[in-house]
Design an enzyme around this catalytic site. Sequence first.
Site, PDB file in Angstrom:
ATOM      1  N   GLN A 257       0.822  -1.203   0.000  1.00  0.00           N
ATOM      2  CA  GLN A 257       0.000   0.000   0.000  1.00  0.00           C
ATOM      3  C   GLN A 257       0.857   1.255   0.000  1.00  0.00           C
ATOM      4  O   GLN A 257       0.603   2.216  -0.724  1.00  0.00           O
ATOM      5  CB  GLN A 257      -0.909   0.002   1.228  1.00  0.00           C
ATOM      6  CG  GLN A 257      -2.041   0.991   1.152  1.00  0.00           C
ATOM      7  CD  GLN A 257      -2.933   0.720  -0.039  1.00  0.00           C
ATOM      8  OE1 GLN A 257      -3.072   1.573  -0.911  1.00  0.00           O
ATOM      9  NE2 GLN A 257      -3.542  -0.445  -0.099  1.00  0.00           N
ATOM     10  N   HIS A 260       2.323   3.019  -3.254  1.00  0.00           N
ATOM     11  CA  HIS A 260       1.473   3.754  -4.188  1.00  0.00           C
ATOM     12  C   HIS A 260       1.828   5.223  -4.250  1.00  0.00           C
ATOM     13  O   HIS A 260       1.924   5.813  -5.332  1.00  0.00           O
ATOM     14  CB  HIS A 260      -0.006   3.625  -3.776  1.00  0.00           C
ATOM     15  CG  HIS A 260      -0.697   2.437  -4.349  1.00  0.00           C
ATOM     16  ND1 HIS A 260      -0.950   2.286  -5.685  1.00  0.00           N
ATOM     17  CD2 HIS A 260      -1.205   1.334  -3.754  1.00  0.00           C
ATOM     18  CE1 HIS A 260      -1.589   1.143  -5.897  1.00  0.00           C
ATOM     19  NE2 HIS A 260      -1.746   0.543  -4.741  1.00  0.00           N
ATOM     20  N   GLU A 325     -10.477   1.687   3.153  1.00  0.00           N
ATOM     21  CA  GLU A 325     -10.664   1.283   1.761  1.00  0.00           C
ATOM     22  C   GLU A 325     -10.425  -0.221   1.619  1.00  0.00           C
ATOM     23  O   GLU A 325     -11.253  -0.944   1.081  1.00  0.00           O
ATOM     24  CB  GLU A 325      -9.692   2.057   0.879  1.00  0.00           C
ATOM     25  CG  GLU A 325      -9.719   1.672  -0.585  1.00  0.00           C
ATOM     26  CD  GLU A 325      -8.592   2.315  -1.371  1.00  0.00           C
ATOM     27  OE1 GLU A 325      -8.681   2.313  -2.613  1.00  0.00           O
ATOM     28  OE2 GLU A 325      -7.619   2.805  -0.764  1.00  0.00           O
ATOM     29  N   HIS A 326      -9.275  -0.682   2.087  1.00  0.00           N
ATOM     30  CA  HIS A 326      -8.921  -2.106   2.077  1.00  0.00           C
ATOM     31  C   HIS A 326      -8.770  -2.581   3.514  1.00  0.00           C
ATOM     32  O   HIS A 326      -8.060  -1.953   4.304  1.00  0.00           O
ATOM     33  CB  HIS A 326      -7.593  -2.346   1.356  1.00  0.00           C
ATOM     34  CG  HIS A 326      -7.536  -1.785  -0.031  1.00  0.00           C
ATOM     35  ND1 HIS A 326      -6.904  -0.582  -0.317  1.00  0.00           N
ATOM     36  CD2 HIS A 326      -8.012  -2.259  -1.205  1.00  0.00           C
ATOM     37  CE1 HIS A 326      -6.994  -0.347  -1.621  1.00  0.00           C
ATOM     38  NE2 HIS A 326      -7.669  -1.342  -2.180  1.00  0.00           N
ATOM     39  N   ASP A 359      -6.513  -6.174  -6.176  1.00  0.00           N
ATOM     40  CA  ASP A 359      -6.112  -5.053  -7.023  1.00  0.00           C
ATOM     41  C   ASP A 359      -6.101  -5.438  -8.495  1.00  0.00           C
ATOM     42  O   ASP A 359      -6.367  -4.613  -9.366  1.00  0.00           O
ATOM     43  CB  ASP A 359      -4.722  -4.561  -6.632  1.00  0.00           C
ATOM     44  CG  ASP A 359      -4.743  -3.658  -5.411  1.00  0.00           C
ATOM     45  OD1 ASP A 359      -5.841  -3.257  -4.994  1.00  0.00           O
ATOM     46  OD2 ASP A 359      -3.659  -3.358  -4.878  1.00  0.00           O
ATOM     47  N   HIS A 418     -52.726  20.065  -8.883  1.00  0.00           N
ATOM     48  CA  HIS A 418     -52.453  18.641  -8.698  1.00  0.00           C
ATOM     49  C   HIS A 418     -53.771  17.901  -8.439  1.00  0.00           C
ATOM     50  O   HIS A 418     -54.057  16.865  -9.048  1.00  0.00           O
ATOM     51  CB  HIS A 418     -51.499  18.414  -7.509  1.00  0.00           C
ATOM     52  CG  HIS A 418     -50.052  18.568  -7.858  1.00  0.00           C
ATOM     53  ND1 HIS A 418     -49.525  19.744  -8.305  1.00  0.00           N
ATOM     54  CD2 HIS A 418     -49.018  17.672  -7.817  1.00  0.00           C
ATOM     55  CE1 HIS A 418     -48.228  19.594  -8.518  1.00  0.00           C
ATOM     56  NE2 HIS A 418     -47.895  18.338  -8.231  1.00  0.00           N
TER      57      HIS A 418
END
Length: 431
Positions: A257, A260, A325-326, A359, A418
């Site tokens: 991770q 990145h 996220e993960h 991934d 209406h």
Amino acid sequence: MRCIRDQTIAKDQLKRLSRRTTGEPQRKAIQAVEEILENVRVNGDKAVKTYTQRFDGFLPDPISIPPQTLKQAWEETPEALKSALQLAHRRISDFHSRQKPKDLSYEGLHGEVLARRWLPVEKAGIYVPGGRASYPSTVLMNAIPAKVAGVKRLVMTSPAGATGALNKTVMAAAHLSGVEEVYRIGGAQAIGALAFGTESVPKVDVISGPGNLYVTLAKKSVYGQVGIDSLAGPSEVLIIADHTALVEHVAADLLAQAEHDPLASAILLTTDDNLAKSLPSHLEAQLKDHPRAEICKSSLSDWGLIVVCKSLENCIELSNAFAPEHLELLVERPQALSEKVKNAGAIFLGPWTPEAAGDYLAGPNHTLPTCGTARFSGALGVETFLKTTSLITFTQNALEATEAAIKELAHSEGLHSHAESVNIRSNKQAN
């Protein structure tokens, strides 16, 4: 990486990590993004080319990449990489084909027919990041769900290198995925081109794909003009590990991770004090001769965290508050623990499920909510490229059976016509 044993301090630190793109840098970026978007809206290709030359170091003239160039990139791809891309394409396609929602239709109490129909958007824009790395996997993860949804026209943008050449594997993945319109532009100017349209780039209906802070802020700004998938920020992983976890697995997954981006966040929550103590040395060993060592070190130093918890329940409590996220569960009973997870983009269960599998080719989408947004959103999917239309068919009997209630509600809102639109159909005058 800082190691914490106090749960209150851990909560505060996790909050800090979830806000790592806020503050003064974001405020300055917002102003820059708004200027870029307005310039692209007014000046089209001219603005896009100017910003690309300023930020990426080349003049994109032409902006587009011919389909033949994409095909050639595929043909020149080494066979082993071709096979890997094809395997990923099959698995991702198989998973997403199973999630396509079904239309519904049924008859109501009074004979009326009520229905909902799913329809694809006509044009979808896919943003594929560049810069520090190239991501053919992102091409697959965005193009495939759009294709499964039935989108007829896919438009892809991706920043090229200083020579103006787009990464060959990214182009190969585009060809494999059936994307024929590719533009070598990135950043906020690419989002503006997709949202507003230019002389070269068509205006799309939905924009998907992750990017840096400027891309994310641009997507946020144009939402409403077009649809978007989500506001994906810097990537993150949170690992919950007990005494059964192997420290070399934990170290490798955290580095996967961290490599990145300097803003990526890698977090370990563990009940095993020995694991926490031994982790730093294993990280250091795996960073030796690492090709992205400086990025990893910056990420771990600024946004890495180790928390020693008294129990797995404490780990889950902290994880649910962070909404990663993960989420990796390197514990003795991962399935049982997963049932207690309330907030996570994707969960990876057990020692044989590294995040890297998700991934690239497991099947579920890797475009996931970040920075706490897993509290209310989920992965990109087929639905991202679909819209729903309601169909309502009342018979005379159905309208007569419900007219009193319709008029009552209309009058309660002060909307005379209406109520009158129902009255006139039954040849009755309003009281």
